[in-house]
Design a protein around this motif. Structure first.
Motif, PDB file in Angstrom:
ATOM      1  N   UNK A 128       0.827  -1.198   0.000  1.00  0.00           N
ATOM      2  CA  UNK A 128       0.000   0.000   0.000  1.00  0.00           C
ATOM      3  C   UNK A 128       0.868   1.257   0.000  1.00  0.00           C
ATOM      4  N   UNK A 129       1.933   1.264   0.774  1.00  0.00           N
ATOM      5  CA  UNK A 129       2.815   2.430   0.831  1.00  0.00           C
ATOM      6  C   UNK A 129       3.458   2.716  -0.524  1.00  0.00           C
ATOM      7  N   UNK A 130       3.963   1.672  -1.203  1.00  0.00           N
ATOM      8  CA  UNK A 130       4.602   1.836  -2.523  1.00  0.00           C
ATOM      9  C   UNK A 130       3.620   2.390  -3.548  1.00  0.00           C
ATOM     10  N   UNK A 131       2.441   1.808  -3.587  1.00  0.00           N
ATOM     11  CA  UNK A 131       1.455   2.244  -4.583  1.00  0.00           C
ATOM     12  C   UNK A 131       0.985   3.669  -4.313  1.00  0.00           C
ATOM     13  N   UNK A 132       0.851   4.061  -3.047  1.00  0.00           N
ATOM     14  CA  UNK A 132       0.471   5.436  -2.727  1.00  0.00           C
ATOM     15  C   UNK A 132       1.540   6.431  -3.148  1.00  0.00           C
ATOM     16  N   UNK A 133       2.826   6.046  -3.028  1.00  0.00           N
ATOM     17  CA  UNK A 133       3.920   6.911  -3.468  1.00  0.00           C
ATOM     18  C   UNK A 133       3.861   7.143  -4.979  1.00  0.00           C
ATOM     19  N   UNK A 134       3.674   6.035  -5.734  1.00  0.00           N
ATOM     20  CA  UNK A 134       3.558   6.152  -7.209  1.00  0.00           C
ATOM     21  C   UNK A 134       2.341   6.999  -7.570  1.00  0.00           C
ATOM     22  N   UNK A 135       1.234   6.806  -6.852  1.00  0.00           N
ATOM     23  CA  UNK A 135       0.008   7.565  -7.120  1.00  0.00           C
ATOM     24  C   UNK A 135       0.251   9.056  -6.929  1.00  0.00           C
ATOM     25  N   UNK A 136       1.025   9.442  -5.935  1.00  0.00           N
ATOM     26  CA  UNK A 136       1.312  10.842  -5.673  1.00  0.00           C
ATOM     27  C   UNK A 136       2.094  11.470  -6.824  1.00  0.00           C
ATOM     28  N   UNK A 137       3.110  10.704  -7.356  1.00  0.00           N
ATOM     29  CA  UNK A 137       3.912  11.217  -8.484  1.00  0.00           C
ATOM     30  C   UNK A 137       3.028  11.426  -9.708  1.00  0.00           C
ATOM     31  N   UNK A 138       2.182  10.448 -10.011  1.00  0.00           N
ATOM     32  CA  UNK A 138       1.273  10.596 -11.151  1.00  0.00           C
ATOM     33  C   UNK A 138       0.299  11.757 -10.930  1.00  0.00           C
ATOM     34  N   UNK A 139      -0.060  12.010  -9.696  1.00  0.00           N
ATOM     35  CA  UNK A 139      -0.955  13.113  -9.401  1.00  0.00           C
ATOM     36  C   UNK A 139      -0.320  14.460  -9.719  1.00  0.00           C
ATOM     37  N   UNK A 140       0.980  14.640  -9.338  1.00  0.00           N
ATOM     38  CA  UNK A 140       1.685  15.878  -9.672  1.00  0.00           C
ATOM     39  C   UNK A 140       1.731  16.089 -11.175  1.00  0.00           C
ATOM     40  N   UNK A 141       2.025  15.003 -11.897  1.00  0.00           N
ATOM     41  CA  UNK A 141       2.125  15.093 -13.361  1.00  0.00           C
ATOM     42  C   UNK A 141       0.776  15.465 -13.969  1.00  0.00           C
ATOM     43  N   UNK A 142      -0.290  14.862 -13.474  1.00  0.00           N
ATOM     44  CA  UNK A 142      -1.633  15.141 -13.983  1.00  0.00           C
ATOM     45  C   UNK A 142      -2.027  16.594 -13.731  1.00  0.00           C
ATOM     46  N   UNK A 143      -1.624  17.140 -12.580  1.00  0.00           N
ATOM     47  CA  UNK A 143      -1.935  18.538 -12.273  1.00  0.00           C
ATOM     48  C   UNK A 143      -1.225  19.481 -13.239  1.00  0.00           C
ATOM     49  N   UNK A 144       0.070  19.188 -13.546  1.00  0.00           N
ATOM     50  CA  UNK A 144       0.825  20.042 -14.478  1.00  0.00           C
ATOM     51  C   UNK A 144       0.214  20.021 -15.870  1.00  0.00           C
ATOM     52  N   UNK A 145      -0.154  18.810 -16.329  1.00  0.00           N
ATOM     53  CA  UNK A 145      -0.785  18.693 -17.646  1.00  0.00           C
ATOM     54  C   UNK A 145      -2.111  19.449 -17.671  1.00  0.00           C
ATOM     55  N   UNK A 146      -2.892  19.328 -16.612  1.00  0.00           N
ATOM     56  CA  UNK A 146      -4.180  20.016 -16.562  1.00  0.00           C
ATOM     57  C   UNK A 146      -4.010  21.519 -16.611  1.00  0.00           C
ATOM     58  N   UNK A 147      -2.942  22.038 -15.927  1.00  0.00           N
ATOM     59  CA  UNK A 147      -2.694  23.471 -15.941  1.00  0.00           C
ATOM     60  C   UNK A 147      -2.364  23.961 -17.351  1.00  0.00           C
TER      61      UNK A 147
END
Length: 982
Positions: free
Chosen positions: A225-244
């Protein structure tokens, strides 16, 4: 509760008013007493009166209302019952009453009244029927059922007890003493004990089905769970930049589109402004014309007024000659009307003297006629009285003859039916015996019906019991098979897994899978391993030692073989566990079905035994009731023989009472008629003698009245002749009224002519005044109008209008003027708005372009964002699944702990109810029944009386002489002395 006094009236065979004072020394000193007497003497009526006063009903009559009252004595119109009693709350008096309309024996029943009052102060506490019942229960602690069971036993209550078999005495004793609650408590304790054990078994079954992860498996899930949450956070930052970036590019395109739309709006507005130029010029002229509106309105008003006055002046001059001619005609008519009034008044004055003389004669004639009329009336009255008395004497003689014939007929009836005289005194007792016989017949029929019903019920219950035995046997076999399947499956699982648990095999299998994946990855890096050199660091881990580079790669085939073996073992174990759960479920269901069937078996057995015992008991009751009916029937026949009735019908016994009541009524009515006719004969003879004397007096008076009539008639004829000679048949009042009417009409004509002349004169004066005024006003207004026209001409010239018609042509209605003004304002506002919005969008577009967030195309950014969001979605699902597993495991731990607490508490409850069940006895109350069956007769009666003494210090026991039973009554229970009373 202690009864102090009883009063009642017209109840059953006890007609009239009766009272019993239980505070007399005899009742107080004896304490226990018996009420005895022959059948129909009224023993039960005393007890009925107590129940009636307290509760408005009796054990024998459940309902007394407007539709029927069987307790009121026959041939009476009212009844009541009143009892005074004492409790710890004080002394109270209850009164119940009912009567018929006008308190007549043949009237309709009126609704009963019931009230309770304070015996000391007399204050009424309750007067509504429902509230009275509640008040009595509150003050005595007993309702009707408890009172009739503990204070007053109905006839036959002890008889059933004395005649019962030993195994039947316990239920009767329970009913008499109110101890059936003991059996009920025992049954409920057994039910609660069974429910508690069933709940414990259910909790134990539920806790076995709760599965909890091991600590190792839980730690692996937390790490994943910890590993997958870390990867999810990185993808979240990337998704926010693309959305901007996408949002920036989309905003620029939107601003460009808005500028294009604003340009189109500006072009459309220019066309609208050109089209409105003509209307705008027209609006300007209309606004200037509106400024001159007040001056133009003043001038127009003056012109209109001058025109109206000139027209009115011309019309008035035309009307003046006609009005002057009409005035001359009205003057002539007025003069003629005045002369007519003078003529009529002279005529009236000449006739008034003669009318006065005629009225004096008419007054004397009227007085004589009135005296004649009075004399005639007196004569006719006397003549009418004489005629009526003659007719009355004839009628009285006829009635005297009829009464003699009727008296002879009644004496013949009384002579031929002399034996019916005994019914006056004996009918009440006969009716009571017939009522007892009818009750006995009804009892026999009811018991016979009940015996047949119970026999059929026994056959049905026996068949159900046999069927339930077969069903229980079948269900027992199914339960044994299910238990065997569960045992065999558990053995197979134990043999397959050995001394290890299935989750241990699963953990080992997952560990081997991870190790296998690791080995395959190592094997796939063969090219990279070839580049490794000793004493040089590995580019991945930095190690100087490279063991796998020398060919020391573990064998993959052995791992795969072991993984396959574990996988096969786990599948077999899971399959067996599924089968075990199915078998356990079937076994549990079979056990539940078997338990329920066994319960039904016990119930059907109990019902079978109970219906058999009830059938035997009712057969004994049928024999007793049949004997009692035969004895009562013999007594009734002996009573009816003197009245020529030797047989009793099988049905409708009431017809006997009705026939006897009819014969009694006929006898009493004939006796009453005889007395009335004898009295009537004497009265008729006296009336004839009185009528003869009256008729003689009336004849003498009639002769005197005839002489007075002749004198009055002669005087009237003389006066009438004198009056006709003076005035004939004319009426003075009519003639006087006619003359006054002529004067009134002449005066009205004169007044009308005068009013008409005055009206024409007034109209002529008003017309002359109006002509003078109009001439002055038109002359005065002319120079004023000339000045206003000159002034207005100067004003409209200055405003730019050539002449007055041009000014009028540019005037517009206010609605149209407002409409054009609103349109001009809208176009101007729209032009300003377009200019403002265009400037704003151009500024914002320049600012956004200066930001330079990205140079990538919009479509590429959207595609990349879609891939990123899909990855986030998959990660979210995987993270959610892991969290759900961890949450389920936490819930399972909490549930397991909670179930353990509940099981511990339930075991304590089961232990407590087991102890209580053991203390009280079996579910059907056998301990108490065995206790009751083992009592001697004397001790059972003592037990019953002891129970009664706890609730009251006074009670009454009643028996009939036609029930030859010896009733043992304990007189001094505590001293151990027993006295037998019959």
């Amino acid at each position: 509760m202690k009864i102090l006094e009883l009063r009642f009236k017209n109840l059953n065979s006890l007609s009239g008013e009766w009272s019993i004072d239980f505070m007399t020394p005899e009742y107080v000193s004896d304490g226990i007493f018996a009420i005895t007497g022959s059948t129909g003497a009224g023993k039960s009526t005393i007890l009925d009166a107590i129940c009636l006063a307290l509760y408005g009903r009796t054990p024998r009559l459940k309902s007394i209302n407007k539709s029927g009252n069987e307790i009121m004595s026959r041939q009476t119109g009212e009844c009541f019952a009143e009892v005074t009693f004492e409790t710890q709350a004080g002394q109270f008096r209850c009164h119940w009453s009912q009567h018929k309309a006008r308190k007549k024996a043949d009237g309709n029943l009126v609704d009963s009244k019931h009230e309770i009052s304070d015996a000391v102060s007399g204050q009424i506490l309750e007067s509504k029927k429902r509230d009275v019942a509640n008040a009595i229960e509150a003050r005595t602690g007993m309702d009707f059922d408890r009172f009739t069971r503990s204070m007053l036993l109905a006839q036959g209550g002890f008889a059933a007890f004395l005649q019962a078999a030993p195994d039947e005495r316990a239920p009767i004793l329970e009913q008499i003493t109110g101890t059936e609650i003991y059996s009920e408590i025992s049954k409920r304790v057994h039910k609660r004990q069974r429910d508690k054990h069933g709940k414990l078994e259910l909790l134990q079954a539920e806790i076995t089905g709760i599965v909890i992860l091991s600590d190792k498996d839980e730690a692996v899930l937390n790490q994943e769970l910890f590993c997958k949450q870390k990867i999810e956070k990185e993808f979240g930052f990337k998704n926010d930049a693309l959305g901007k970036s996408i949002l920036w590019l989309t905003g620029i395109d939107a601003l460009k589109s808005e500028l294009s739309a604003i340009d189109k709006e500006s072009e459309s507005l220019s066309n609208d402004l050109k089209a409105f130029e003509a209307d705008r010029a027209r609006l300007q002229k209309a606004l200037k014309a509106a400024e001159l509106g007040s001056e133009f309105a003043t001038l127009s008003s003056k012109r209109q007024q001058q025109k109206l006055d000139l027209e009115t002046l011309a019309n008035s001059k035309t009307q003046l000659p006609g009005q002057e001619k009409t005035l001359g005609l009205k003057e002539t008519g007025l003069k003629k009307a005045e002369e007519a009034v003078i003529r009529v008044k002279d005529k009236q004055k000449s006739e008034l003297g003669l009318i006065k003389k005629v009225r004096a004669l008419d007054l004397r004639i009227s007085e004589k006629q009135s005296a004649l009329k009075t004399a005639v009336s007196d004569f006719q009255k006397i003549e009418t009285q004489l005629s009526k008395n003659k007719k009355r004497r004839q009628k009285v003689e006829s009635n005297q003859e009829t009464a003699g014939k009727e008296l002879s007929r009644i004496e013949d009836y009384l002579s031929s039916n002399a034996h019916d005289a005994a019914l006056v005194t004996e009918l009440t007792g006969i009716n009571e015996q017939i009522k007892n016989l009818e009750a006995a017949a009804t009892n026999v029929s009811a018991i016979n019906t009940q015996v047949s019903k119970l026999k059929k019920q026994f056959v049905t219950d026996a068949a159900r019991y046999s069927k339930q035995v077969v069903l229980c046997s079948t269900l027992k076999e199914k339960h044994d098979i299910a238990k065997k399947q569960v045992s065999q499956t558990k053995g197979s699982i134990l043999e397959l897994l050995g001394d290890r648990l299935l989750r241990e095999y699963r953990a080992e299998h997952e560990s081997l899978l991870r190790e296998m994946a690791y080995l395959r990855k190592i094997a796939s890096l063969e090219d990279e391993r070839a580049k490794l050199e000793d004493d040089k660091p590995c580019p991945l881990c930095g190690s100087l030692h490279h063991p796998f580079a020398e060919g020391n790669i573990p064998e993959i085939d052995e791992k795969e073989k072991k993984i396959n073996e574990l996988s096969s073992l786990i599948q077999k174990a899971e399959h067996l566990e599924r089968e075990l759960k199915e078998y356990e479920s079937k076994e549990k269901e079979a056990a539940s079905t078997l338990t329920e069937a066994e319960k039904q078996l016990v119930q059907t057995l109990h019902k079978k035994n109970e219906s058999h015992a009830n059938a035997l008991r009712f057969e004994k009751e049928l024999q007793s009731a049949t004997g009692k009916y035969a004895e009562l029937e013999s007594k009734v026949i002996s009573k009816l023989e003197p009245f020529s009735m030797k047989e009793i019908p099988d049905e409708n016994l009431d017809s006997i009472s009705e026939a006897l009541a009819l014969r009694q009524k006929n006898w009493q009515e004939h006796q009453k008629q005889k007395a009335e006719i004898e009295k009537q004969t004497n009265e008729l003879a006296a009336e004839i003698k009185s009528l003869d004397a009256i008729m003689q007096t009336l004849s003498e008076t009639l002769k005197e009245k005839q002489g007075v009539l002749d004198v009055h008639k002669e005087d009237i004829n003389k006066l009438t002749a004198e009056r006709n000679g003076l005035y004939g048949q004319k009426n003075p009042d009519t003639e006087e009224t006619r003359l006054e009417g002529l004067i009134t009409e002449a005066e009205k004509s004169e007044k009308a002519a005068r009013d008409s002349r005055d009206q024409i004169m007034q109209q002529l004066n008003e017309l002359k005044t109006r002509i003078t005024a109009l001439k002055e006003s038109t002359a005065r207004r002319k120079p004023e109008m000339d000045g206003l026209e000159a002034s207005f001409k100067i004003i409209y010239k200055k405003a730019g209008f050539e002449d007055e018609p041009t000014f009028i042509s540019y005037r517009l209605p206010i609605d149209e003027r407002n409409k054009l003004s609103q349109r001009a304002k809208e176009l101007d506002n729209k032009q300003a708005d377009i200019a403002t919005r265009k400037k704003d969008r151009e500024t914002r577009l320049s600012q956004e372009i200066d930001k330079k967030i990205t140079e990538a195309p919009l479509d590429d950014l959207k595609n990349e964002q879609a891939v990123t969001q899909e990855s986030l979605k998959k990660l979210g699902e995987e993270i959610g699944a892991i969290k759900q597993k961890l949450s389920d495991n936490t819930d399972a731990k909490a549930k397991h702990q909670q179930k353990q607490v509940l099981i511990k508490a339930q075991k304590t409850e089961c232990t407590r109810w087991d102890a209580l069940h053991s203390l009280i006895g079996s579910a059907d109350g056998k301990r108490y029944r065995n206790f009751a069956q083992g009592l001697t007769f004397e001790l059972m009666v003592s037990h019953a009386i002891s129970h009664l003494e706890k609730m009251t210090d006074r009670y009454l026991l009643v028996r009939d002489e036609d029930q030859p039973l010896e009733l043992n009554v304990v007189d001094n229970y505590h001293a151990g002395e027993i006295r037998s009373t019959k």
